[in-house]
Design a protein around this motif. Structure first.
Motif, PDB file in Angstrom:
ATOM      1  N   ALA A  31     -55.569 -19.716  69.670  1.00  0.00           N
ATOM      2  CA  ALA A  31     -56.813 -19.152  70.187  1.00  0.00           C
ATOM      3  C   ALA A  31     -56.494 -17.816  70.849  1.00  0.00           C
ATOM      4  CB  ALA A  31     -57.459 -20.103  71.192  1.00  0.00           C
ATOM      5  N   ALA A  32     -57.276 -16.790  70.512  1.00  0.00           N
ATOM      6  CA  ALA A  32     -57.006 -15.459  71.045  1.00  0.00           C
ATOM      7  C   ALA A  32     -58.302 -14.801  71.485  1.00  0.00           C
ATOM      8  CB  ALA A  32     -56.313 -14.591  69.978  1.00  0.00           C
ATOM      9  N   LEU A  56     -53.968 -25.764  73.217  1.00  0.00           N
ATOM     10  CA  LEU A  56     -53.585 -24.887  72.112  1.00  0.00           C
ATOM     11  C   LEU A  56     -52.751 -23.724  72.622  1.00  0.00           C
ATOM     12  CD1 LEU A  56     -56.752 -24.389  69.856  1.00  0.00           C
ATOM     13  CD2 LEU A  56     -54.815 -25.914  69.473  1.00  0.00           C
ATOM     14  N   ASP A  57     -51.967 -23.142  71.729  1.00  0.00           N
ATOM     15  CA  ASP A  57     -51.337 -21.865  72.038  1.00  0.00           C
ATOM     16  C   ASP A  57     -52.443 -20.824  72.174  1.00  0.00           C
ATOM     17  OD1 ASP A  57     -48.572 -22.701  71.757  1.00  0.00           O
ATOM     18  OD2 ASP A  57     -48.978 -22.848  69.613  1.00  0.00           O
ATOM     19  N   CYS A  58     -52.363 -19.999  73.212  1.00  0.00           N
ATOM     20  CA  CYS A  58     -53.450 -19.058  73.500  1.00  0.00           C
ATOM     21  C   CYS A  58     -52.898 -17.698  73.909  1.00  0.00           C
ATOM     22  CB  CYS A  58     -54.339 -19.569  74.634  1.00  0.00           C
ATOM     23  SG  CYS A  58     -55.106 -21.166  74.333  1.00  0.00           S
ATOM     24  N   VAL A  59     -53.617 -16.653  73.524  1.00  0.00           N
ATOM     25  CA  VAL A  59     -53.366 -15.304  74.021  1.00  0.00           C
ATOM     26  C   VAL A  59     -54.712 -14.760  74.484  1.00  0.00           C
ATOM     27  CG1 VAL A  59     -52.426 -13.024  73.573  1.00  0.00           C
ATOM     28  CG2 VAL A  59     -51.558 -14.993  72.302  1.00  0.00           C
ATOM     29  N   THR A  60     -54.858 -14.547  75.773  1.00  0.00           N
ATOM     30  CA  THR A  60     -56.151 -14.138  76.308  1.00  0.00           C
ATOM     31  C   THR A  60     -56.000 -12.976  77.282  1.00  0.00           C
ATOM     32  OG1 THR A  60     -55.979 -15.764  78.100  1.00  0.00           O
ATOM     33  CG2 THR A  60     -57.137 -16.447  76.095  1.00  0.00           C
ATOM     34  N   PHE A  61     -57.111 -12.285  77.496  1.00  0.00           N
ATOM     35  CA  PHE A  61     -57.175 -11.243  78.509  1.00  0.00           C
ATOM     36  C   PHE A  61     -57.775 -11.824  79.785  1.00  0.00           C
ATOM     37  CE2 PHE A  61     -57.484  -8.757  74.529  1.00  0.00           C
ATOM     38  CZ  PHE A  61     -56.420  -7.890  74.732  1.00  0.00           C
ATOM     39  N   VAL A 107     -48.006 -22.679  74.465  1.00  0.00           N
ATOM     40  CA  VAL A 107     -47.740 -21.485  75.262  1.00  0.00           C
ATOM     41  C   VAL A 107     -49.059 -20.768  75.524  1.00  0.00           C
ATOM     42  CG1 VAL A 107     -46.615 -19.227  75.303  1.00  0.00           C
ATOM     43  CG2 VAL A 107     -45.422 -21.209  74.323  1.00  0.00           C
ATOM     44  N   SER A 108     -49.255 -20.340  76.752  1.00  0.00           N
ATOM     45  CA  SER A 108     -50.449 -19.564  77.115  1.00  0.00           C
ATOM     46  C   SER A 108     -50.007 -18.214  77.653  1.00  0.00           C
ATOM     47  CB  SER A 108     -51.278 -20.306  78.166  1.00  0.00           C
ATOM     48  OG  SER A 108     -52.421 -19.550  78.524  1.00  0.00           O
ATOM     49  N   VAL A 109     -50.439 -17.146  76.977  1.00  0.00           N
ATOM     50  CA  VAL A 109     -50.103 -15.786  77.381  1.00  0.00           C
ATOM     51  C   VAL A 109     -51.374 -15.124  77.903  1.00  0.00           C
ATOM     52  CG1 VAL A 109     -49.262 -13.527  76.622  1.00  0.00           C
ATOM     53  CG2 VAL A 109     -48.288 -15.629  75.639  1.00  0.00           C
ATOM     54  N   VAL A 110     -51.339 -14.643  79.129  1.00  0.00           N
ATOM     55  CA  VAL A 110     -52.497 -13.970  79.726  1.00  0.00           C
ATOM     56  C   VAL A 110     -52.162 -12.495  79.902  1.00  0.00           C
ATOM     57  CG1 VAL A 110     -54.100 -13.881  81.660  1.00  0.00           C
ATOM     58  CG2 VAL A 110     -53.174 -16.094  80.911  1.00  0.00           C
ATOM     59  N   LEU A 111     -52.969 -11.642  79.292  1.00  0.00           N
ATOM     60  CA  LEU A 111     -52.744 -10.200  79.321  1.00  0.00           C
ATOM     61  C   LEU A 111     -53.669  -9.547  80.350  1.00  0.00           C
ATOM     62  CD1 LEU A 111     -52.723  -9.657  75.455  1.00  0.00           C
ATOM     63  CD2 LEU A 111     -50.740 -10.011  76.937  1.00  0.00           C
TER      64      LEU A 111
END
Length: 342
Positions: free
Chosen positions: A154-155, A163-168, A324-328
């Motif tokens: 999810a992005a 879920l693996d996520c990349v969000t702002f 993995v959760s990546v927050v930008l």
């Protein structure tokens, strides 16, 4: 080295999907004998051995990724589509695009794609869902019940638990926008929001604006357009002015609303930034080409796509690994629409 279909595709100068069909004995009606022979020859030279499992299903990767994009015609999402296409091409993968303007309802899925878009023809390795959380959740529910789910990342603006996520981070950008308007000496700042954006993101940006205004001892004022388009922004700001409301700055939910509001202000004889300062959100290319370029919150789409792509293929290679959760963090791009502080 593990020889994959994507690697064979690069050496054969065809798509991974074509390699998949040839190695499975499919596509006789539309894959030429020359292409079929070339693929088989390259596979033999490389010592390709297809993965085998007890289920009889094809275990080898297809080299096909599905991209589900919320409103891919909108400028911000169109940029993400281009970056995904570029990344897929660079790595020898095929990208299948599905766009969703309306997030309502439960879609019908087959093999990782909406049946209405592609009726079960493609089998995909994974899915990158950009700002379509309802669609992703519906797919997972359906696919897990059938015992077959592609890898999913999810992005965008909203992550999905599990879920693996990349969000702002939606708070960082809204806070920076509001604080910048305060630094520019504005006191009567309104927040122009819409009705069709992802609710959690819309509320997070609104809450951050309200919090910053409250900390400054100022009254927050939220105005709502009928949706988040340019036309809605123009109509809303003209209606507010027509009611006699007094404001000296506007922080907008997105750049489309901001561009529409900018035009609405000009319609009503208001000058940006002398009369009204403005900040948008997303920093799409259009914002640089107004006669008064628009200050806007930038969410770097290249980083988003790069991280999402990496997480997807990690998930495909290691399906049991921890999520993995990546927050930008977004950044404010200061242009002429605010005047004052830089």
């Amino acid at each position: 080295m593990t020889v994959t279909m994507a690697f064979i595709a690069r050496r054969s100068n065809v798509s991974p999907a074509t390699v998949s069909r040839v190695l499975r004995g499919k596509g006789a009606g539309f894959i030429s004998a020359e292409t079929r022979g070339r693929v088989l020859e390259v596979a033999a030279q490389l010592g390709y051995v297809p993965a085998r499992g007890g289920t009889g299903k094809v275990a080898e990767r297809m080299g096909v990724v599905a991209a589900w994009i919320r409103n891919p015609n909108a400028p911000f999402y169109a940029g993400i589509v281009r970056l995904l296409q570029r990344r897929a091409a660079a790595e020898g993968s095929d990208l299948i695009l599905s766009g969703f303007i309306d997030e309502g309802g439960e879609p019908d899925f087959e093999h990782g794609l909406p049946r209405a878009v592609n009726p079960g023809v493609w089998r995909v390795d994974g899915i990158i869902g950009v700002d379509c959380p309802q669609r992703v959740r519906a797919y997972l529910k359906r696919a897990q019940a059938r015992g077959r789910a592609a890898g999913v990342v999810a992005a965008g603006s909203e992550g999905i638990e599990g879920l693996d996520c990349v969000t702002f981070d939606p708070h960082v950008g809204a806070e920076a926008a509001t604080q910048h308007l305060l630094k520019c000496g504005r006191k009567r700042i309104v927040h122009l929001t819409g009705a069709s954006s992802i609710e959690s993101v819309r509320l997070a940006r609104e809450e951050s604006y309200v919090r910053v205004m409250g900390a400054a001892g100022l009254e927050p004022r939220v105005i709502r357009a009928r949706d988040e388009t340019r036309g809605a922004g123009r109509a809303c700001i003209r209606e507010v002015i027509g009611r006699g409301e007094n404001f000296d700055a506007v922080f907008c939910l997105n750049d489309d609303l901001a561009i529409g509001a900018y035009r609405g202000l000009r319609d009503e004889g208001r000058c940006v930034p002398v009369d009204v300062a403005m900040v948008g959100y997303d920093s799409i290319e259009d914002t640089e080409y107004l006669d008064v370029p628009l200050t806007s919150v930038w969410q770097d789409p290249e980083v988003l796509v790069s991280k999402a792509w990496e997480l997807l293929w990690r998930r495909i290679a290691e399906p049991q690994s921890e999520t993995v959760s990546v927050v930008l963090a977004p950044k404010l791009v200061v242009r002429e629409s605010c005047g004052g502080a830089s």
